[in-house]
Each structure stands twice: as C-alpha cells, then as structure tokens.
Design an enzyme around this catalytic site. Structure first.
Site, PDB file in Angstrom:
ATOM      1  N   TYR A 144     -15.418   2.157  -2.897  1.00 51.78           N
ATOM      2  CA  TYR A 144     -14.527   3.041  -2.153  1.00 51.78           C
ATOM      3  C   TYR A 144     -14.157   4.342  -2.848  1.00 51.78           C
ATOM      4  O   TYR A 144     -13.449   5.153  -2.287  1.00 51.78           O
ATOM      5  CB  TYR A 144     -13.260   2.295  -1.741  1.00 51.78           C
ATOM      6  CG  TYR A 144     -12.511   1.611  -2.896  1.00 51.78           C
ATOM      7  CD1 TYR A 144     -11.674   2.343  -3.722  1.00 51.78           C
ATOM      8  CD2 TYR A 144     -12.660   0.252  -3.143  1.00 51.78           C
ATOM      9  CE1 TYR A 144     -11.003   1.732  -4.769  1.00 51.78           C
ATOM     10  CE2 TYR A 144     -11.988  -0.374  -4.176  1.00 51.78           C
ATOM     11  CZ  TYR A 144     -11.158   0.363  -4.990  1.00 51.78           C
ATOM     12  OH  TYR A 144     -10.500  -0.239  -6.017  1.00 51.78           O
TER      13      TYR A 144
ATOM     14  N   ARG B 172      -5.540   4.935 -11.928  1.00 51.04           N
ATOM     15  CA  ARG B 172      -6.023   3.602 -12.287  1.00 51.04           C
ATOM     16  C   ARG B 172      -7.498   3.746 -12.639  1.00 51.04           C
ATOM     17  O   ARG B 172      -8.350   3.816 -11.755  1.00 51.04           O
ATOM     18  CB  ARG B 172      -5.844   2.668 -11.078  1.00 51.04           C
ATOM     19  CG  ARG B 172      -5.982   1.191 -11.376  1.00 51.04           C
ATOM     20  CD  ARG B 172      -6.155   0.420 -10.085  1.00 51.04           C
ATOM     21  NE  ARG B 172      -7.505   0.564  -9.592  1.00 51.04           N
ATOM     22  CZ  ARG B 172      -7.856   0.516  -8.304  1.00 51.04           C
ATOM     23  NH1 ARG B 172      -6.970   0.353  -7.367  1.00 51.04           N
ATOM     24  NH2 ARG B 172      -9.128   0.658  -7.968  1.00 51.04           N
TER      25      ARG B 172
ATOM     26  N   HIS C  41      -9.043  -2.508  -9.429  1.00 51.85           N
ATOM     27  CA  HIS C  41      -7.720  -2.979  -9.031  1.00 51.85           C
ATOM     28  C   HIS C  41      -7.367  -4.269  -9.776  1.00 51.85           C
ATOM     29  O   HIS C  41      -6.314  -4.400 -10.381  1.00 51.85           O
ATOM     30  CB  HIS C  41      -7.660  -3.208  -7.518  1.00 51.85           C
ATOM     31  CG  HIS C  41      -6.411  -3.893  -7.081  1.00 51.85           C
ATOM     32  ND1 HIS C  41      -5.184  -3.278  -7.109  1.00 51.85           N
ATOM     33  CD2 HIS C  41      -6.189  -5.155  -6.645  1.00 51.85           C
ATOM     34  CE1 HIS C  41      -4.262  -4.136  -6.694  1.00 51.85           C
ATOM     35  NE2 HIS C  41      -4.846  -5.279  -6.408  1.00 51.85           N
TER      36      HIS C  41
HETATM   37  C1  LIG Z   1       3.250  -7.840   0.533  1.00 55.76           C
HETATM   38  C2  LIG Z   1       1.888  -7.697  -0.054  1.00 55.76           C
HETATM   39  N1  LIG Z   1       0.881  -7.252   0.702  1.00 55.76           N
HETATM   40  C3  LIG Z   1      -0.366  -7.149   0.209  1.00 55.76           C
HETATM   41  C4  LIG Z   1      -0.638  -7.489  -1.089  1.00 55.76           C
HETATM   42  C5  LIG Z   1      -2.058  -7.387  -1.646  1.00 55.76           C
HETATM   43  N2  LIG Z   1      -2.127  -6.328  -2.642  1.00 55.76           N
HETATM   44  C6  LIG Z   1      -2.026  -6.590  -3.953  1.00 55.76           C
HETATM   45  S1  LIG Z   1      -1.994  -5.214  -4.883  1.00 55.76           S
HETATM   46  C7  LIG Z   1      -2.146  -4.209  -3.522  1.00 55.76           C
HETATM   47  C8  LIG Z   1      -2.160  -2.727  -3.684  1.00 55.76           C
HETATM   48  C9  LIG Z   1      -0.934  -2.239  -4.398  1.00 55.76           C
HETATM   49  O1  LIG Z   1      -1.021  -0.881  -4.601  1.00 55.76           O
HETATM   50  P1  LIG Z   1       0.062  -0.074  -5.429  1.00 55.76           P
HETATM   51  O2  LIG Z   1       1.416  -0.402  -4.906  1.00 55.76           O
HETATM   52  O3  LIG Z   1      -0.333   1.338  -5.446  1.00 55.76           O
HETATM   53  O4  LIG Z   1      -0.007  -0.710  -6.899  1.00 55.76           O
HETATM   54  P2  LIG Z   1      -1.256  -0.692  -7.902  1.00 55.76           P
HETATM   55  O5  LIG Z   1      -2.050  -1.924  -7.588  1.00 55.76           O
HETATM   56  O6  LIG Z   1      -1.996   0.557  -7.683  1.00 55.76           O
HETATM   57  O7  LIG Z   1      -0.644  -0.798  -9.249  1.00 55.76           O
HETATM   58  C10 LIG Z   1      -2.225  -4.987  -2.372  1.00 55.76           C
HETATM   59  C11 LIG Z   1      -2.400  -4.453  -1.011  1.00 55.76           C
HETATM   60  C12 LIG Z   1       0.445  -7.951  -1.849  1.00 55.76           C
HETATM   61  N3  LIG Z   1       0.279  -8.319  -3.130  1.00 55.76           N
HETATM   62  N4  LIG Z   1       1.692  -8.038  -1.328  1.00 55.76           N
END
Ligand SMILES: Cc1ncc(C[n+]2csc(CCOP(=O)(O)OP(=O)(O)O)c2C)c(N)n1
Ligand SMILES: Cc1ncc(C[n+]2csc(CCOP(=O)(O)OP(=O)(O)O)c2C)c(N)n1
Ligand SMILES: [Mg+2]
Ligand SMILES: [Mg+2]
Lengths: 368, 333, 333, 368
Positions: free
Chosen positions: A276, A263, A267
């Site tokens: 971070y 990425r 985010h």
């Molecule tokens: C159940 C849940 N917990 C927490 C979040 C908050 N949140 C949004 S994106 C994210 C990280 C997701 O990481 P990843 O699965 O690696 O996907 P990426 O964002 O890297 O595409 C978090 C913790 C959420 N959307 N849903």
C-alpha cells in the site's frame, strides 16, 4: 492508491522544528526555553535510548520470525517521538500507552521479559502499572485516551501535581473515544497531555483519510493548548512536551501534541507495507531519520560522538542479550492461570469452573 | 421507616460518599439537577462538585473516565441515565472495565459501579425501557446486581461500591416511587448477596429479579387461592448467579418457571433453565419454562403491558407445569 | 474446485458487487490493502473506490454511515476488522441497525451485512479472538449467520447481502486458509439457510456452528471408533435459530451436547439447551450438556488451547451423556 | 450552580446576525447575497410557521398534561432556528432530526397525527421517511449525525444533487458519534450539513460543560466549512443555511452551522428547569424572542403586519384543532403490532412467538 493523494489543508498551527534534517539547530522563540536544562550528557542519553530502541525492534522482529513471539509492532522511525516525550515527563506522571510505545515503557525501566511476554502470548500484560506509572498497553484504538482523561480528572479533584499522558496514533483520532477524551479533559480543565504520533499511516490508510485538516488543528478546536512538532526531531519533541506538561501541571488545562513522524517499518510483523505504500515515501523519510539527525547535531556541537555511539551500542547489545535470554527462559503459563484474576474478590462460579476444568485435566492426564 | 427505593438509593450513595472519600459519582445531570430520577438529589450540594460530577453528554466518556479514575485509586459510581443509553459505553464496559483486572494480571483493580435504571412499565418513549442485563451477565469480569426490594437497593448498592470488582447495578425504575417501610442497614462485612427465597412454597419454583419479583409474589398469592404453592426466589445477583439456591428449591418442587422482562433468546432465563436442567434433571417433573419479554424491540408504550410478563402470563406458565404434573399424578394413581 | 474460505468469501463479495450496483463495501483497510485477511483483495481495483471504501478508523462511524447509506438505498457490506473491535459500534448495531425497521413501522429497510472474522485459535493478542455472537442473537431485529463450510461461506454471504434485514455475519477466521474442494453456487432464490445435519447418527446429537463444526465432525469420527454414533448438526444461523432441526434429532437420540467457543453463561448453548428441554422433555435421557469457552476474558494465546472446546472436551461430554445412558440401560436389563 | 459560570473562550468565528433584537436589519457582506430571493410573502410565511409552532408546543404540552401524550419535548424559542433552516432546504435534501425537530417535520408537511403518535406511545414512529425525506426522529443523542454522514457519502458516490442534513443539540457535540460523523463527512468531502441548535442547555447541563470553546470552532477544526449564527434571527439562519447547502451541494465538502438559540421551555414535559437555571436567564432570552424580532422587522419594512399575524393565528388555530382531533380519534395499537416489522423478511421464530401469544390472548379473553 488514490487515497494517498488527498491533500491535507495547510494548518493554522506552525510545525516546530528545532533541529533540521542536517542536524542544524533552529532557534524557536517559544520552545528554546524548555531546553535550557538539557546537557550534552542528556543528548548522549537520548542517543543511547534511540539506538537501543532500534535494536529492540530488530531483535523482537527476529524473535517473531523464529516463532518466539506471536507478533511485534515495531516503532522503527518513531524513536525521537517516544524518547523525546517520555524523557520530558516526571516519573509520577501517569502514562496510558497504545501497543507501540515500547520505547516509553523501556525508558521508564520496564524489564526485558515484561516487554516481550504479551507479544509472546504468554501473559495478558507485561509490567505492573503501579510500579512504572504506565497503564497496560492498549490495543483497542483510542480507548486509553479516555482513561487518561479520567486519571487527569482525578489529579484535578485530589489536587495532585502529576500530569496524565495518553499516547495514540493518527488513526486513533477518528475514534469517538479520543474525541470524547478531549471533551472531558477540556470540560474539567484537567492536567492531561494527549500525545499523538502522527506516523502517516494507520495500517494501510494514509492520515489524509482520517483528517482533512492537520490533527493539531482539530485538537485546537476543542480548546486544548496544542503544539505541532517535527516528531523526528528529538529536541522539538522534548521541548514541546516540557511546555505541554508545564501548561497542564500548572492548572492551565489539557494540552495536545501532534508529533509528525513516520512508521518506517511494517504496521506489525503480520503486515506487508509494500502492498500500500511507495518505496519513495520510505526513502524520503529515511532522510529525516531521528537518530542520524541527533548524531549530526552532536558532531556539530563538537561532542565525542564516537564514544557516545559506542556506549549506545553496548547498551543495545546488552538489551538484545537480555531479550533473547528472557525469551528462552520464559515459561508457558499454567492452565490454572486461565481462571486467575477474572475477579478481584471471591467469585464462586469462577472457582467452580476452575475446579471442574483442572479436575478434568488431572483425570485426563492421569487416566486414559 | 417509611421510604421509597429512590430514597434508599439516595441514602446509600450518601453514606458511601460520607464514609469513603475515594467514592465519586459521575453522570449526566446528576449534580445540580440530582439526576432525572432524583437519585442523587442533594448530594452535590453536600459533597461538592468534585465528588458528584456532572459529565459531558457521552456515555463512553463517562465509563472510560471512570476507569481512569479507578486507575488513580477512586471508586467511581457512574449513572447511565436510562438503560437504552448504555450501549455507547459498551466497548468501555466490555473490553476495558470487565477485562482490566485480568489483563493487568491482577495488578489493577476496577471498583467501578455502573448504575442503570432499567426496565419498562413507566410509559416512556423508545430506548427508555430496556433490559440489557444478559449482555453483561454473558461478559466475564463484570458482576451484575439486580435488587428488587428497598432494603436490597440500599445494601446491595453499598456492597457494589465496596466491591473491588466492577458491578453493573440494575435499578428497577418502575419500583422507584413505591412507598414502603424498610430498615436500611449496611451490609454485613464481606457478605456478598445471594439469591433469596422471598416466599417459601412447595409446588413450583418461580424465579425472578428486579421488577418481576413483585409480580411473582402476587402470583404466589393468587396461586395460593387456587391451591398451588409457589416458592418465589429473588435472584438479586445475575453474576454471580446463585444457582445453588435455585437448584435446592427445584429439587424439592420439581418444577421451575423463570421470569424476566428482557428478551427471551439467550437471556438470563435460558441460562437458568439450562443449568437447572443439568443439575436437577432427575428431579424435574416438567421442563423449566420461561416467561419473558418477547424477542422484539421494546414496543411503543401503549403496547408494553403485553410485552411485560404479568400475573396472568406467569400463572399461565405455572398452570402449564402444574397441569402436566396433575395429569401424570392422575395417571399414576 | 480447489479453494479456501477466504477465496470463497472474496468471490461472494465480488459476485454481489457485480450483480447489484447498490452493493457497497465499507471497512478499515479493505481497499488498497484488501483487508488484513485479504477477503476483499482486488475488489477496489476492479470496482473502484466508491464501491469498496476504505473508512476512517472508527467502528461506530462505519456502522452508522452504513445505516445512512441504507437510507439512501444502498446495500452496505461492512467489515469489522476483528471480533474484539465490534463493541465501539454496539450502539449503532443494537439501537439503530437492529431496530430501525421496527421503529419506522416497516418503512425503512436496513439491508446491511456486518462481516466479523471471529473466534480464536490463531495465536493472536487480546481482542483478536472473541466470539460475541450471543450479544447479537439476544438482540431482536438482527439476523446472525455463522457458516462453517466454504460452500456456505460463499452462498450464505450472498444470502446475507440479498436479505432486506441486517445480518451479522460471523466468519470463522481460523478456517480461512484451509484448502478444500468446493463448488460455489449461488443460493436458491428465497431459500434462507437452515441448520444442517452434516453427519447423521443415532446416539447423541451434537450441535455446533462456525469453527466448532469441524471439531464435532472429528469427534463423530473418533466416537465411531468407540462404537458411539453422533449426529452432527451445523446450525449455520444463530438467528433465526432452527430449533426444529435440533429438536427432531434429539427426539431420535435423546441426548444433546452443544458446543461453542463463546462464554458459557447465557450463550447460544444456554438457549438451545433451554429450548430443547422445553420441546423434548419426554424424549431426553440425559440433561443437555454444553461444552464452551470458559466464563473468562479471552486468555493469552499460549493458554487458548485450553479455552477452546477441543475434541477431548467434546468426547468427555459425549461420554458423560452416554455413560449415564448405558448405566440406565444396564439397570433396565 | 457553579457549572453555569464557566466562561467559554471567545471564538475565532464571528456570530452572524442579520436582524438585531430590535428587528433592525444589519448588513452582512457574506450572507446578504443569500436573502436576495426572499420576498415579503416569504417573511410572512416564516412568521406563520413560527406562530404555528409556538401553538403546537402549547397544545402538545396541554395534551400531555391531560394524559393524552406520554411526553412532549417543546421547541419553544427555537422556532427561527428550525424554520429558517428547513425552509432553506430543497424538498429532496434528506434530513436526520433529533426528537425536538417538530418544526422541521411540520414544515415538510408531516400530518398532525403523525406528529403526535410517537409522543402518545401509540406508534414507534410518525411519518414515512421516504415521503417527506426526513428520517425517523432520533432519541439516542448524536447517532443520527452518522446516518447523515453515510447518506451524504451515498449522494457523493452516486452523484446526486441533494444534501444530507443532520440536526442535533449542543449536548450532542460531546458524543463520539457526532465527532465521527464530522470525520467521515470530511474524509469523503460528502455533501452533509451539520446543523447544531445550541440552545444553551442539555437538560440541566449548560453548554460550557460540553465545550470550552465555541462549538463552531470545534467543527472548523475538523475542516468543515462553518458558520455561527444568531439562531433567533431567522434571516441569519436562513441565509447561512442557504450558504452552507450551496457549499455542500457544489461538491465543496461538508458544512456546519451553530445556531445560537435558547430552549425557553422545559427540556421535556417531565423536566423542571427551575431546579437548575435562573429565571433571569430566561428573561434575558425572552428579549431576543425570534417571533417578536421578525414582527418588528416586518413593521420596520412597512408591511401589513396585522393581516400577517391574523393569518398566522388562523393557521395556528387550524393546527391546534387538527392536533386535538388527531388525538381524540387515535386508536390504540393492536397486540399483533407487537410482532410486526421486527424483520422485513420471513422470520419463523417471530411468527411462532406472535402466534403463541395471540392464541394465548384469544384463549384468555375467550375462556377463563
Ligand atoms: C477499535 C479498533 N479497531 C481496529 C483495530 C485494528 N487496528 C490495529 S492498529 C490499527 C491502526 C492504528 O493506526 P494509528 O492509530 O495511526 O496507530 P499506529 O498503528 O500508526 O501506531 C488498526 C486499524 C483496533 N486495534 N482497534
Ligand atoms: C445517548 C443518550 N444519552 C442520554 C440521553 C438522555 N438525554 C435526552 S436529551 C438529553 C440532552 C440533550 O441535549 P442537547 O443535545 O443539547 O439537545 P436539546 O435537548 O437541548 O435539544 C439527554 C442527556 C439520550 N437521549 N441519549
Ligand atoms: Mg499511525
Ligand atoms: Mg441543548
């Protein structure tokens, strides 16, 4: 930042790379076969797609800064993972995306306004899932993996020829739902492809916090036919996705792809990654840029890269214009939409609540 | 026809499977075993393992995959084995199933029925006797059905399955085995269930649903002997809540007692009391009262008879609203 | 001292970590990043990664492992990143955390605090603006705190962490950044939070908590200009619900309006209206009214200002109870 | 019964067996080492333990039939899996059991009345977790695995020398919680042992419905040090548990054991297994009985088996008498207990509700 230094155990599955960072083609006994139908024109299309997506991220980020969007989740750096995979699907393969798969939606023909309306906060969702065979985008991490498993079970039960595809991130692999989805898909040997974009980060958390083994190894343990690929190598992604879909489509059970990517952006527009992660990591991955790599390969092939790039720029300009146009002409939702589609069938309490509130609003605006 | 609620539910599922090939049953142990309560007995052997599907042991998985099946055009009917095992599926129920029609702006329909045998009184260990209906009534986008009679079990389950919205279907498990004679009729097309006055009366409106409806009918009989006439209303659906029927009754009786097994705080009873007070304030002769399970975790089974609203507790509440009434009437005279 | 709620919460966690080495923080992104809202900013670098623990992305895992840590004698403080991500942990919250003290016959204590930034009004996408407090108030065994002020954010979080019972701690996220001057004092030993009259008045009791408390104070000011005097009560805790304070007020004013962002059906408002009606029936001049979020999934952010109870909707309810009052008084005169 | 015929893919981990069905000792390069401290007297104790458990099941089943218990979940057939594992733990290793680990509780010294009170419906739980280092038994499938992960994280954070042990069944491996528990334990490299008794069935569902691969392989994919053992072979179970505890205790991270066994009885006294499984399967597994096997081995060793058996019978008789005595003298709970321990600290609404109800009861019993 100690958590960044956890080592991930070396995996038992190899990482397929068909184009190295210099754009050199590396033979792959298993996957080369799946590239055989790919023409130069297709590669040019890949290039266009990726360039368009990069522009989409830029535009949307700018629109967010201008207050036109509430939020945007850039896919910067993941263009090859998204385009390589979605271009390998059939149009009737049904896709369950997360919130970051703008590229997947775009490639399926979703309109500019429908890409933005949710991020503006104007609508609860963009496209019509049944028109583009893509479910509503999913914010609750991992939930959609189960929907894909269920859809795949349906295909299996009714004898369809489609594959159901779930997209999710590395962080999502920690969620119970993603694991249960693998259990269900495996149990029924359903035609499901789990496509994990391991972009190294879940907001501020490095992938090693989620998994001490390679994610692909975990899927393998569930009995899924699994590939690990360089996710910035569009040929590897495309070929592995073809292979995986082929496997699933032919009744051989579910498949899993870990696309190792990065990425490159934040985010979301609300995030500040400098808090971070080290800039060196970003630099390191810039050297592996998926677009550069394809351009190098096209040069290598002796293609007329300049004209392809020009065409890609035109398409990007076109999309950018459409996005801006879509935003400026986008109307705010009306109060009555609050109460629309809560239920599909008649529901008196909702009707009553709607009437009360709209009457109140009318009074309010009329009187006082 | 002599039957039981179990048999009525079984027939309802049977007929739904028979009439619509998109109906599909999912759950733990529902296939070969026919469910731990035997509600699905015989259905797998009749309709096959692709219509009556034993699932892996994961409730979120069951509800989540039902959602995926609905995306594909199926009408899944899910069994949660016991009330207390609903919660692992809570996210899929509340964030996905309840909201997908809204989130998709009406483009996706979620005709999913989630059957939950619920409530206490069968001497079970923990997690097997809960009444979680208020969680779902509080969640917009879900319909919540809670039949009490054998006829309703049959027809409301047909209605739930035919409905294009998700329905959480609560089955009063302690009434499963009671024998009765009942005619099982398919619901009238387009009729959606409403609250029903199961016993008309004049002095006090008593409202219940599911397993407590019977307690209320018993209470009405007992009250009659004491010269008090109870109007017993069986809610049948908790969402939509047919408050009109209750309000009309209270406008006549001026007194209301609401009864359920679930915890008191912010339960269905709280909603009905609040709403009826708002609608019938000038008719009320006494504050509406609630007779409910206590605000405690479900107790060990040798204590459950205290926890469950019984005839005596209902009568006590009836007496309270009546005593006040009489006192006032006495004063007025 | 000039501060914000964010800073007060940060200091509260800091002081708790500092004073009791068994206090441990768990959550997604709470370590290096300091949380997506920065509530835990700087705490990992001060207390180390074994006290301020970034967890894998799994809410059931977070709450479940906090329970295990409590078994080991820790006092875990868990952060759920946003309200809408609470539900994957629902089973651990409701079947485990809430019930373990009871289930273990008092032998196991569960001093776990679950912090949930909740509510709308910040223009977020779906699942980021929910108000799930009624689910937890309906669940026996949990305490539910919902501070509204900066001082309370500090001291009630300290109380939550010090409490031997599990506490679901709702933080009104849209108030996080408001600047204020506040003195952050540790709570008096053994004092448990009660509802508070934040503005005394005579005509109507208006009750809220968390983000709506401010709306009520604004309403009271607006009403004052119109000659109506509102008594504003900030509930502070939803479990235990300090109904005594509300009842005393209603006995004086005879009128009640309850306000929250959460859905109306079987919400906290329903409970308060039902309970106050029962306790204060003879004092009530008008039925208690509720001003709440609608019974709909949280709408897209460009519609949220309609959904959230605002000054106008509160005033409308106040006018309704007052108009009736005046009409009656007029008739009497 | 078509689901019974699904094949499980051959695993990549071997199944350790140290005693074959004829009680012959099979050398095991990796595990033999962990038997070195085991004396004949220990084996005799194992025998006693297993015989006692079998009697416990019989007695409890009989008590249930007599209406003295509401329900009972027999562990019949799983004696070696439970005794072999719990006897390998240290007393301060903290155990998180499911509802079937009566053997584990018994071996830790839980009293007869505390084994039965929950199943009678007289109490919400039996033993005091802090006295025997065993958490309350868990009915919600898989939840306790996360508690074990958390406890293990605590050990890791405070530098303790214990291991936290989760017991669960094959069915439980499908639950999100069990998978998340593996993720958490692996992430922190916490001293946790996941002990899965694969007894082939989850009520009526065969293990192949839950997993197309061996359960052990799945755990391996999460990066857990994993052993698969013949769960009816008490030596293999004991040695593997020693090995796994050793691994975890020495900071090498979490471990997993799949003990392949068989639920020879019904799921609970409410269940009728003839509805879903063939009697041949039961016969097949009877031949692998864990008690017979140990007896044969003791004979093989030339031990005085008869006296050991006698001692075991005496212990079993003793327990049986205690169980019956416990049940007949067990008092029903008092109404006030309804409201006790809902909260640990003062909670006015609960006090008020208790007072109201107890006053009502007193009135009721007094008056009318
Ligand atoms: C159940 C849940 N917990 C927490 C979040 C908050 N949140 C949004 S994106 C994210 C990280 C997701 O990481 P990843 O699965 O690696 O996907 P990426 O964002 O890297 O595409 C978090 C913790 C959420 N959307 N849903
Ligand atoms: C969350 C949850 N869902 C369903 C049940 C009902 N149930 C009790 S035991 C059981 C089967 C468990 O199988 P397994 O994990 O293999 O353990 P075993 O009973 O074989 O020891 C089921 C489905 C439950 N207790 N908890
Ligand atoms: Mg990621
Ligand atoms: Mg089993």
């Amino acid at each position: 930042m100690s958590t960044q230094h956890i080592d991930v155990a070396a995996g038992c599955l190899p990482t397929h790379q068909l184009l190295n960072v210099d754009g050199k083609r590396i033979p792959d006994e298993e996957l080369d076969h799946y590239l055989k139908d790919l023409k130069e024109a297709d590669l040019a299309d890949f290039l266009r797609d990726m360039v368009v997506l990069r522009r989409m991220d830029n535009e949307a980020t700018a629109l967010q800064r201008q207050g036109q969007l509430g939020l945007w989740a850039p896919l910067l750096g993941q263009e090859a993972a998204q385009i390589g995979s979605v271009r390998a699907t059939n149009d009737d393969d049904f896709i369950f995306p997360s919130y970051r798969e703008h590229g997947v939606a775009w490639a399926r023909g979703v309109k500019a306004e429908d890409l933005l309306s949710v991020w503006r906060g104007a609508q609860a969702s963009g496209w019509d899932p049944n028109e583009v065979n893509i479910a509503c985008q999913q914010i609750v991490i991992g939930s959609q993996a189960l929907h894909a498993a269920g859809y795949g079970m349906g295909i299996k039960f009714d004898g369809g020829k489609q594959v159901s595809v779930a997209y999710f991130g590395d962080g999502a692999t920690s969620q119970g739902d993603v694991n249960e989805a693998m259990v269900f898909a495996a149990s029924y040997q359903a035609p499901v492809l789990f496509f994990c974009q391991n972009n190294q980060w879940a907001i501020s958390e490095p992938v090693a916090l989620q998994s001490r083994t390679q994610i692909a190894d975990r899927a393998h343990g569930f009995g899924l036919k699994t590939w690990r690929v360089d996710g910035n190598d569009i040929l590897a992604v495309y070929a592995a996705t073809k292979a995986a879909l082929n496997h699933a489509r032919h009744g051989l059970g579910p498949a899993f792809i870990e696309a190792v990517t990065y990425r490159m952006g934040s985010h979301t527009t609300a995030d500040d990654p400098t808090r971070y992660r080290k800039s060196e990591q970003l630099e390191e991955w810039k050297a592996k840029d998926p677009i550069d790599r394809l351009v190098k390969y096209l040069h290598e092939m002796g293609a007329d890269v300049q004209s392809y790039e020009q065409r890609a720029q035109n398409a990007a300009d076109d999309l950018a214009a459409k996005l801006r146009e879509a935003i400026t002409s986008m109307e705010d939702p009306k109060a009555e939409e609050l109460f629309t589609n809560v239920y599909a069938e008649k529901h008196e309490p909702t009707e009553r609540a709607a009437k009360n509130y709209l009457d109140y609003l009318a009074d309010f605006e009329g009187g006082e | 026809m002599a039957t039981t609620m179990l048999k009525a539910l079984n027939k309802s599922l049977h007929d739904a499977l028979d009439q619509d090939e998109k109906v599909i049953l999912l759950g733990e142990d529902i296939g070969t075993l026919g469910g731990v309560f035997r509600v699905t007995d015989g259905l797998k052997s009749k309709f096959g393992e692709h219509r009556v599907v034993d699932t892996p042991l994961a409730e979120s998985g069951i509800v989540g995959s039902a959602i995926g099946l609905a995306y594909r055009g199926y009408r899944p009917v899910v069994e949660i084995q016991f009330d207390g095992f609903t919660y692992p599926a809570f996210d899929q129920l509340v964030s996905q199933l309840a909201k997908l029609h809204y989130r998709s702006r009406g483009r996706v329909k979620m005709p999913v029925t989630v059957r939950i045998p619920y409530g206490g009184g069968i001497g079970s260990p923990e997690h097997h006797s809960e009444s979680p209906e208020a969680y779902f009534a509080h969640t917009a986008g879900l319909r919540v059905f809670a039949p009490s009679s054998v006829e309703d079990a049959y027809s409301m389950l047909r209605q739930a399955i035919a409905c294009d919205d998700p329905v959480i279907f609560f089955e009063p498990k302690r009434r499963y085995h009671e024998k009765t004679t009942a005619e099982l009729l398919p619901p009238a097309p387009d009729a959606s269930p409403k609250a029903k006055i199961v016993r008309p009366g004049e002095d006090v409106t008593v409202v219940g649903y599911g397993p407590t409806t019977y307690t209320l009918v018993d209470a009405a009989k007992a009250a009659e002997d004491e010269g008090t006439s109870l109007e017993v209303i069986d809610l049948r659906t908790l969402d939509p809540l047919d408050i009109d029927t209750v309000a009309e009754s209270v406008k006549r009786t001026g007194k209301l007692v609401v009864v359920h097994e679930a915890s008191r705080t912010s339960g269905i009873g709280a909603e009905i009391c609040a709403e009826i007070t708002e609608r019938c304030f000038d008719y009320l002769e006494h504050a509406p009262l609630r007779v409910t399970g206590f605000d405690i975790p479900y107790p060990p089974s040798r204590l459950e008879s205290h926890h469950l609203p019984d005839l005596d507790r209902v009568m006590h509440a009836v007496d309270t609203v009546m005593r006040h009434h009489e006192a006032t009437e006495g004063a007025a005279k």
